[in-house]
Scaffold this active site. Structure first.
Site, PDB file in Angstrom:
ATOM      1  N   HIS A  91       0.837  -1.202   0.000  1.00 50.29           N
ATOM      2  CA  HIS A  91       0.000   0.000   0.000  1.00 50.29           C
ATOM      3  C   HIS A  91       0.867   1.245   0.000  1.00 50.29           C
ATOM      4  O   HIS A  91       0.585   2.219  -0.658  1.00 50.29           O
ATOM      5  CB  HIS A  91      -0.832   0.064   1.284  1.00 50.29           C
ATOM      6  CG  HIS A  91      -1.831  -1.023   1.392  1.00 50.29           C
ATOM      7  ND1 HIS A  91      -2.713  -1.103   2.430  1.00 50.29           N
ATOM      8  CD2 HIS A  91      -2.106  -2.049   0.588  1.00 50.29           C
ATOM      9  CE1 HIS A  91      -3.478  -2.148   2.252  1.00 50.29           C
ATOM     10  NE2 HIS A  91      -3.119  -2.744   1.148  1.00 50.29           N
ATOM     11  N   GLU A 116      -2.586 -12.538 -22.439  1.00 49.48           N
ATOM     12  CA  GLU A 116      -1.503 -12.686 -21.480  1.00 49.48           C
ATOM     13  C   GLU A 116      -1.062 -14.140 -21.329  1.00 49.48           C
ATOM     14  O   GLU A 116      -0.069 -14.417 -20.676  1.00 49.48           O
ATOM     15  CB  GLU A 116      -1.947 -12.165 -20.110  1.00 49.48           C
ATOM     16  CG  GLU A 116      -2.337 -10.696 -20.129  1.00 49.48           C
ATOM     17  CD  GLU A 116      -2.632 -10.144 -18.752  1.00 49.48           C
ATOM     18  OE1 GLU A 116      -1.824  -9.372 -18.255  1.00 49.48           O
ATOM     19  OE2 GLU A 116      -3.685 -10.498 -18.190  1.00 49.48           O
ATOM     20  N   ASP A 148       2.860 -10.144 -18.480  1.00 48.40           N
ATOM     21  CA  ASP A 148       2.432 -11.497 -18.138  1.00 48.40           C
ATOM     22  C   ASP A 148       2.640 -12.467 -19.286  1.00 48.40           C
ATOM     23  O   ASP A 148       2.941 -13.635 -19.076  1.00 48.40           O
ATOM     24  CB  ASP A 148       0.948 -11.496 -17.724  1.00 48.40           C
ATOM     25  CG  ASP A 148       0.789 -11.140 -16.260  1.00 48.40           C
ATOM     26  OD1 ASP A 148       1.608 -11.618 -15.454  1.00 48.40           O
ATOM     27  OD2 ASP A 148      -0.129 -10.376 -15.933  1.00 48.40           O
ATOM     28  N   CYS A 202      -0.141  -3.072 -24.072  1.00 47.40           N
ATOM     29  CA  CYS A 202      -0.138  -2.248 -22.858  1.00 47.40           C
ATOM     30  C   CYS A 202       0.906  -2.708 -21.840  1.00 47.40           C
ATOM     31  O   CYS A 202       0.997  -2.140 -20.763  1.00 47.40           O
ATOM     32  CB  CYS A 202      -1.531  -2.208 -22.229  1.00 47.40           C
ATOM     33  SG  CYS A 202      -2.099  -3.816 -21.677  1.00 47.40           S
TER      34      CYS A 202
HETATM   35  C1  PEP Z   1       0.741  -7.019 -18.436  1.00 44.31           C
HETATM   36  O1  PEP Z   1       0.661  -8.124 -17.901  1.00 44.31           O
HETATM   37  O2  PEP Z   1       1.525  -6.749 -19.361  1.00 44.31           O
HETATM   38  C2  PEP Z   1      -0.120  -5.926 -17.974  1.00 44.31           C
HETATM   39  C3  PEP Z   1      -0.205  -4.802 -18.641  1.00 44.31           C
HETATM   40  O3  PEP Z   1      -0.802  -6.098 -16.817  1.00 44.31           O
HETATM   41  P1  PEP Z   1      -0.119  -6.040 -15.349  1.00 44.31           P
HETATM   42  O4  PEP Z   1       1.275  -5.491 -15.520  1.00 44.31           O
HETATM   43  O5  PEP Z   1      -0.999  -5.212 -14.531  1.00 44.31           O
HETATM   44  O6  PEP Z   1      -0.111  -7.490 -14.976  1.00 44.31           O
HETATM   45 MG    MG Z   2      -0.943  -8.620 -16.573  1.00 47.60          MG
END
Ligand code: PEP
Ligand code: MG
Length: 749
Positions: free
Chosen positions: A371, A612, A636, A683
């Site tokens: 947190h 992912e 991921d 992303c």
């Molecule tokens: C990813 O897995 O690339 C992603 C954008 O999600 P997070 O980093 O939140 O797992």
């Molecule tokens: Mg992810």
């Protein structure tokens, strides 16, 4: 009935006022029922709390019914209309309550006259809190709109009522025994908790363990009961101020940080405990310490994770009371311009330190995903986590250089280190200036439009997204408000957060990623059970589909917030078509429910998924037909494709974005999306690495979601790329099969 009762939902100051006037938790609940009955214009309003151990609902506060029945009227789950509302987790509205076969008459309660009846259950996640009921003598009094408004009000207050319930229950428990607590350095390698640099004198603050002196410590001065009362008043005012201030800046995460503490001041057991000790001749500071200790012991001994969290609140309130009593540190700016070193910090400490102008923070405990780290990031406070207890012994005025970009700490840094630091700081400042040179549109050298969106975690990140002229939000990690709070946010709380995001981005595209918890993102208040491999465990969409009640609350909140604008919803970690369709069905069901309830919402969001997991590669065609869009989460995807834990330092060398299998898979995904004309973006962090840009553009990716401050750099790099060359280059890369070959290519970039 007029819509003005919805005012209660957004008007926290009204609630703070209720706190202010109440003398005890019971009085607080009484104030709440009075407030609601006024807002809802109902003759009766009652709160029934549910107790797991007896499986009973107990009347705890009422306006309109016989006050003597408070604490006396009890019902089992499913008993009477109130018990039924909780058992079936639904609102029950009756025009003529006594005619319903479920109606149960409680003699002496005085509800015979009130035939119009509306009960709304308070349920948070899987926890049953209780039921809120309003009644009126005029039959058929409550309209559809009233049901909605009452539900919203109940949902908004559920969390606060639950805290009060937990505190009241605690007073009935016996006290249980407790557990115990725990040179010159040049360079310390820690972990970056929140990025940034700082060069300043360090101050060691031992807020946690030494935050409250030993219970038997002698204080030079003798204080009176009146001094203590004065300290209580001052503490209350400070907390209310903080509550209001924080609400303005970090409304998505902070609204609960102080309410629990304000409630402590209303807790008769806690406050009377201190007063009694004082009346028995104990010096007030010792009385505070002793009582806080006995409370923390009680909290520590209880298995309920909600209560363990609350231990921090008691410590914090104790510290505040003590400081106010002893009149310590009230200039408020003692730490300005310093780097703070602490064994441990509470969220409220870090909020306070940041308002005091502290430059940076070193903490000895607390994970990078804690947190605290999240709060530090949204407060733009550089923070390093270093488990080096020697730091606590640094002499006063020692100069420390904090490089929280990579987690390095330099103690008394030499001129060469400072020079490098200054150089990097200049580069950073330049990067910041780039913000002013951002072009309206991102284009390749040959003029092809590319879309740059932002990844955000908290509402406060929206400001940066706007500053960097982001074209929208490509990934909103909705789990962050869940992570920082001390229990599941209600639908209403989520709605308020999401609506602020929608308003903040003014008609720009927003992609809500549904709850992605589990793995390294555990909720302190939810027992995931021990998982040997949490990254392969009950996380993300698996969790949401297992806990539909939590999932539905989130989807309803998103759909409501998206009323009148274009929104996109995507699911994380989808492994099969079945999972995607099941999740999509939940969205459709929520939209239907909202329509049935005549609640404003977005009935047609784009529904997409994150890519992912490698399993989806073989069913991409079918997924492309079912989903409106894909967003590739490379963080991921690489982890699961290559079986490398993304948080394990020991296997970091095996985490290879440039692995030919990863690159070819990304190409396959891009091609399938193009074939079905589906929107596709990246992303994950790979999109922020300029070395891969040419490849991504070459395989046809035209949309990236990145951290806002990367926008200038990525935009400038895109402007250098010629698409014809990029396609050729992608082809060359795709023909390589060895990691050594692809690594060599990307090393040159
Ligand atoms: C990813 O897995 O690339 C992603 C954008 O999600 P997070 O980093 O939140 O797992
Ligand atoms: Mg992810």
């Amino acid at each position: 009935m007029p819509r003005d009762h919805v005012k209660l939902i957004s008007d926290l100051s009204e609630l703070v006022e209720v706190f202010h006037d109440a003398q005890s938790l019971e009085a607080f609940l009484q104030k709440i029922v009075a407030l609601i009955s006024e807002h809802m214009r109902s003759e009766v309003c009652s709160i029934y709390l549910y107790y797991d151990n007896t499986q009973e609902l107990v009347l705890k506060a009422t306006k309109g019914l016989n006050l003597d029945s408070v604490g006396q009227v009890k019902m089992k789950l499913g008993e009477g209309l109130t018990g039924l509302a909780l058992q079936e987790a639904r609102a029950i509205c009756e025009k003529h309550a006594s005619r319903n076969p479920h109606f149960k008459h409680f003699p002496g309660i005085g509800e015979e006259r009130y035939e119009s009846f509306l009960a709304v259950p308070m349920i948070r996640g899987q926890t049953k809190i209780g039921v809120m009921v309003i009644q009126n003598s005029q039959r058929n009094y409550f309209s559809e709109q009233d049901i909605q408004a009452f539900r919203a009000i109940t949902s908004q207050l559920a969390n606060t009522i639950e805290t009060a319930k937990l505190l009241m229950a605690l007073n009935d428990r016996p006290t249980l025994p407790t557990a115990a607590v725990p040179a010159e350095l040049k360079f310390i390698k820690g972990r970056a908790g929140s990025p940034g640099f700082a060069l300043a004198e360090a101050v060691v603050i031992d807020l946690h363990h030494a935050r409250l002196p030993a219970a038997h410590q002698q204080f030079p001065e003798r204080y009176t009961l009146e001094d203590f009362s004065q300290a209580v008043r001052q503490t209350e005012e400070q907390l209310e101020d903080l509550q209001n201030q924080i609400e303005e800046h970090l409304s998505d995460i902070a609204s609960l940080i102080f309410t629990a503490q304000i409630l402590m001041l209303k807790d008769k057991g806690f406050m009377d405990g201190i007063s009694e000790l004082i009346q028995n001749g104990v010096n007030p500071p010792n009385a505070i310490i002793q009582t806080v200790e006995s409370y923390t012991q009680k909290f520590e001994a209880i298995a309920n994770p909600y209560l363990r969290e609350k231990k921090q609140d008691v410590l914090d309130i104790g510290k505040r009371l003590l400081e106010n009593l002893l009149k310590i540190n009230h200039d408020g700016k003692k730490y300005a311009g310093h780097i703070m070193i602490a064994q441990e910090l509470l969220p409220s400490d870090i909020l306070k330190l940041s308002t005091q102008g502290v430059r940076g923070i070193i903490v000895l405990s607390g994970g990078a995903s804690s947190h605290l780290a999240i709060l530090a990031r949204s407060l733009l406070m550089p923070m390093v986590i270093a488990d080096t207890p020697e730091l606590l012994a640094l002499p006063p005025q020692t100069k420390v250089l904090l490089d929280a970009e990579i987690g390095n700490i330099y103690v008394n840094p030499g001129a060469d280190v400072i020079k490098t630091f200054e150089q990097r700081n200049k580069e950073r400042a330049l990067l910041h200036q780039l913000k002013d040179s951002i072009a309206q549109e991102t284009k390749t050298k040959d003029g092809t439009k590319i879309t740059l969106l932002s990844n955000i975690n908290l509402l406060s990140d929206v400001k940066m997204a706007r500053e960097y002229q982001s074209e929208g939000i490509g990934l909103y990690r909705t789990e962050f408000p869940f992570l920082v709070r001390s229990n599941f946010p209600t639908e209403e709380e989520q709605y308020v957060i999401y609506r602020k995001l929608v308003d903040g981005m003014k008609d720009k595209e927003i992609t809500f990623r549904t709850l992605d918890i589990g793995g390294d993102k555990v909720l302190s208040y939810y027992n995931f059970g021990k998982e040997e491999n949490p990254f392969l465990g009950m996380r993300s969409i698996r969790f949401s589909l297992k806990h539909k009640e939590i999932f539905e609350q989130q989807i309803r909140a998103i759909l409501r917030a998206g009323a009148g604008v274009h929104i996109r919803i995507m699911f994380p970690m989808v492994s099969s078509l079945d999972e995607f369709l099941e999740a999509k069905d939940v969205v459709l069901k929520c939209a239907r429910d909202l329509a049935g309830e005549k609640i404003e919402h977005n009935a047609k969001p784009d529904i997409g998924m994150m890519i992912e997991l490698p399993s989806v590669l073989e069913i991409l065609e079918e997924l492309a037909q079912a989903a409106d869009f894909f967003s590739i989460g490379t963080n991921d995807f690489i982890q699961y494709m290559l079986a490398v834990d993304r948080t394990n330092e020991k296997v970091a060398d095996f985490y290879l974005p440039q692995h030919p299998a990863v690159l070819r898979a990304l190409n396959r995904i891009a091609k399938t999306a193009q074939k079905y004309k589906k929107d596709i973006s990246i992303c994950g962090d790979m999109a922020q690495d300029t070395r891969y840009l040419m490849y991504f553009l070459g395989i046809g990716i035209r949309k990236f979601s990145i951290n806002s401050d990367c926008i200038p750099r990525i935009q400038a790099a895109i402007a250098q790329v010629d698409l014809a060359r990029a396609r050729k280059e992608a082809k060359r890369i795709l023909s390589q099969v060895r990691v050594s070959e692809t690594s060599a290519i990307f090393e040159q970039k």
